[in-house]
Design an enzyme around this catalytic site. Structure first.
Site, PDB file in Angstrom:
ATOM      1  CG  PHE A   1      35.214 -40.097  24.609  1.00 35.19           C
ATOM      2  CD1 PHE A   1      34.201 -39.240  24.207  1.00 35.19           C
ATOM      3  CD2 PHE A   1      34.866 -41.356  25.074  1.00 35.19           C
ATOM      4  CE1 PHE A   1      32.870 -39.637  24.246  1.00 35.19           C
ATOM      5  CE2 PHE A   1      33.538 -41.766  25.124  1.00 35.19           C
ATOM      6  CZ  PHE A   1      32.531 -40.898  24.706  1.00 35.19           C
TER       7      PHE A   1
ATOM      8  CE  LYS B   1      48.703 -41.281  28.411  1.00 32.34           C
ATOM      9  NZ  LYS B   1      47.430 -40.834  27.796  1.00 32.34           N
TER      10      LYS B   1
ATOM     11  CB  CYS C   1      39.948 -43.371  33.067  1.00 29.42           C
ATOM     12  SG  CYS C   1      39.845 -41.613  33.317  1.00 29.42           S
TER      13      CYS C   1
ATOM     14  CG  ASP D   1      38.123 -27.419  42.848  1.00 28.05           C
ATOM     15  OD1 ASP D   1      38.355 -28.228  41.940  1.00 28.05           O
ATOM     16  OD2 ASP D   1      38.125 -27.720  44.063  1.00 28.05           O
TER      17      ASP D   1
ATOM     18  N   GLY E   1      52.374 -54.556  27.499  1.00 25.57           N
ATOM     19  CA  GLY E   1      53.186 -53.844  28.497  1.00 25.57           C
ATOM     20  C   GLY E   1      52.960 -54.405  29.880  1.00 25.57           C
TER      21      GLY E   1
END
Ligand code: UDX
Length: 437
Positions: free
Chosen positions: A153, A321, A261, A31, A254
């Protein structure tokens, strides 16, 4: 075992690099952010991701995982280079691929032997073709670098488990050699490996994420209809979910999807589709429903309070979340912005995301418990379904609130019980009529 360079140590790069080391590869995570790299070298991780820190420590100690700020050195020490840099949304909704392009240039300059350059970041379809063109232009001699696609994913909060137990591994390649290298990389992971061309692999990622976002917007639209006709969206979702072709997951109504994403991938997919000549109407509809859902929750709160001015609103949950400190596109940001604009007092509690929210909204009162956030509040808004909130002592909450209005944006409470306790209780898609008994 493969020697791997992971360029980018964000939510995707750090998890992927660490887990590739965990399954026996030798990985250098790179990085350009020196402070991030020194944190990682000290065995600390700069993000909240359950189960990641011990894996970083274990694999660093075993010599399979190391950290560096030099792409060139890491590329020369590796045979597979992953591009895991960020692809933030541009103003026009398209993905900003400048970091991907810069990474491609660095790899092209550094590569001194056959190198497989693999897209890990979520990129629009045909990005692989653009990477190849950049490599052709840049390679002084015969280009050593071949391109592949290996979309991820991972869900935040369960990323380590998602990596080690994937439903499938997608490999977009142009040669048998690249396929063999990628199969070797993942050989210790038990999961179907789907081998495709690069464009199809890139599309699988956008198509999967957008479908999940669409599924959420669909149930949120059903929730709005339930409120109008006196039905219960939880029951509707349950009844739908038994159909194997539909499935119950991602049918939780909700306050709308957030995160780094779904919003970004949906707008990028709409944009790239337009660019190749397709008007993605159904996806535009999903994005519009998501925005409506957030304003619907605010409208419910406003109707309950009449005005926001000088009212005290407690917000429980800030992250987009549970099990993450990530605030990117978190609906709580929209709620706080609106409440402050209308001169409400905002109190907030979140188990892990308050430090990050302080950078955005310093005038909010951050509380060290959900009860403190409820103290003297005219209304309480549940914005994230952290487990601890469903175990709150509601009798105590009722006692300490100014007025007992609860807007349950994640349907964590039982409407009948809330009504019995005397709360003015609003939730998503479960109109009071559905609970008259
Ligand atoms: C998502 C995809 O699931 C993952 O495969 C991809 O790699 C990255 O994007 P993530 O954004 O981390 O993962 O979280 P996810 O659990 O998918 O939730 C995304 C958003 O949808 C959250 O705001 C969540 O609250 C919301 N959501 C999810 C719902 O509103 N209802 C649901 O039923 C599920």
């Amino acid at each position: 075992m493969k020697r791997v360079c992971m360029v980018g140590t964000g939510y995707v790069g750090l998890v992927t690099g660490t887990c590739l080391a965990e399954v026996g590869n030798k990985v250098i995570c790179v990085d350009k952010d020196e402070s991030k790299i020194s944190t990682l070298k000290a065995g600390k991780i700069p993000i909240y991701e359950p189960g990641l820190e011990p894996l970083v420590r274990k694999n660093s100690k075993a010599g399979r995982l190391s950290f560096s700020t030099s792409v060139a050195d890491a590329v020369r020490a590796s045979e597979i280079v992953f591009i895991a840099v960020n692809t933030p949304p541009q103003k026009d909704g398209g993905a900003d691929l400048s970091f991907v392009e810069a990474c491609t240039r660095e790899v092209a300059r550094a590569a001194n032997k056959y190198t497989l350059l693999v897209e890990k970041s979520t990129v629009p379809v045909k990005t692989g073709e653009r990477i190849r063109k950049t490599l052709e232009v840049l390679s002084q001699s015969k280009s050593f670098v071949e391109v592949a696609s290996n979309p991820e994913f991972l869900r935040e909060g369960t990323a380590v488990n998602d990596f080690l137990n994937p439903d499938r591994i997608i490999i977009g390649v142009q040669s048998k050699k690249a396929e063999a290298m990628m199969r070797d990389l993942y050989k210790k992971i038990k999961a179907p490996i789907i081998v495709t061309d690069i464009n199809s692999a890139e599309l699988i990622k956008h198509a999967s994420n957008s479908f999940l976002a669409m599924k959420i917007s669909y149930i949120n639209a059903i929730a709005q209809i339930c409120e109008k006709v006196g039905a219960d969206v939880e029951k509707v979702a349950e009844g739908m979910g038994y159909d194997k072709r539909i499935g119950r997951s991602f049918l939780n109504a909700g306050i709308g999807y957030g995160g780094s994403c779904f919003p970004k991938d949906v707008s990028a997919f709409i944009k790239i589709s337009e660019e190749v000549g397709y008007d993605f109407k159904i996806l535009k509809g999903a994005a519009a429903v998501n925005e409506d859902q957030k304003s619907h929750v605010l409208k419910t709160l406003k109707e309950a309070l009449w005005t926001f001015k000088d009212k005290t609103i407690g917000i429980l949950g800030l992250s987009f979340k549970p099990e993450t400190d990530d605030l990117r596109n978190a609906p709580a940001i929209d709620f706080i912005q609106t409440l402050l604009d209308e001169q409400a007092q905002v109190k907030a509690y979140d188990p892990v995301a308050m430090e990050k929210m302080k950078q955005l909204f310093p005038t909010v009162e951050y509380c060290d418990s959900p009860y403190k956030a409820a103290q003297k509040a005219d209304a309480l808004l549940i914005a994230t379904e952290w487990k601890e909130f469903s175990q709150l002592d509601l009798k105590r909450i009722k006692k300490i609130m100014n007025t007992n209005i609860i807007i349950d944006g994640r349907n964590i409470f039982d409407p009948t019980a809330m009504k019995k306790m005397g709360f003015t209780y609003h939730c998503i898609g479960r109109s009071p009529k559905a609970f008259e008994n």
